[in-house]
Design an enzyme around this catalytic site. Structure first.
Site, PDB file in Angstrom:
ATOM      1  CB  SER A  54      -1.007  -0.119   1.277  1.00  0.00           C
ATOM      2  OG  SER A  54      -0.120   0.299   2.422  1.00  0.00           O
ATOM      3  CE  LYS A  97      -2.944   2.247   4.951  1.00  0.00           C
ATOM      4  NZ  LYS A  97      -2.721   1.490   3.628  1.00  0.00           N
TER       5      LYS A  97
END
Length: 205
Positions: A54, A97
């Site tokens: 990701s 993230k």
């Protein structure tokens, strides 16, 4: 002249037994080392391994990182910081993230995949892919006083603040900031924001 005679300490070949005092000193020393290591891992930094894609291409599956766990005790997270936080629906699972939106800002992603912060297009220079699914951010999302909007750099293969299972992240939920990659050795580097330009936002209209 007399013959040379070898003088030998009769106890020199015998092992000196440890006393209770010596044993206590060793245990005390090991306890101090354990406490220091525990405090470093708990409050200062820890090693973590990236699992998944990701955050590509910034981070790769298998990258070993050191997470800075102390900075945010003295200052607030910044835009573009890469952070680690727990995934609320699965124990012992952390997500990594990048911070995109800051407290009080309004985040919106249009049909062309562009991100707007308070009506201004977000400038990015770390190779983020065009967004195909804006999720909840297809409508403007206004962040609370202690909320952050996060996204993976590999936008089309990332569960992040666009989706309800992750949602907005509070500062108290943040474990720490990804500080340095220590492995693979040929990719060792610090992980500060790569964006060096200024980004000014205004009230959302």
């Amino acid at each position: 002249m007399g013959k040379n005679r070898e003088v030998k300490d009769k106890d020199s070949d015998e092992a000196t037994p440890y006393t209770a005092k010596d044993l206590f000193g060793l245990i005390f020393y090991l306890a101090i080392i354990f406490v220091i290591i525990f405090c470093i891992i708990k409050f200062v930094g820890q090693r973590t391994i990236v699992d998944g894609s990701s955050m590509e291409t910034t981070l790769q599956n298998g990258d070993n990182l050191i997470i800075d766990k102390i900075s945010y005790r003295f200052k607030d997270p910044k835009r573009y910081d890469i952070i680690v936080f727990p995934y609320k629906y699965q124990k012992n699972t952390d997500y990594i993230k990048r911070i995109i939106g800051l407290p009080g800002e309004t985040v919106y992603i249009d049909s062309n995949g562009k991100i707007y912060i308070n009506g201004v297009v977000l400038e990015e220079d770390y190779g983020a892919a065009k967004i195909e699914d804006a999720g909840m951010a297809s409508s403007p999302i206004t962040l609370g006083d202690d909320e952050y909007f996060v996204m993976g750099d590999n936008r089309n293969h990332s569960e992040d603040s666009r989706f309800s299972d992750v949602g907005l992240i509070k500062k108290s939920d943040i474990i720490g900031r990804a500080w340095v990659r220590i492995y693979p050795f040929n990719r060792i580097c610090t992980l500060g924001p790569k964006h060096h330009g200024s980004f000014t936002v205004k009230s959302y209209e």
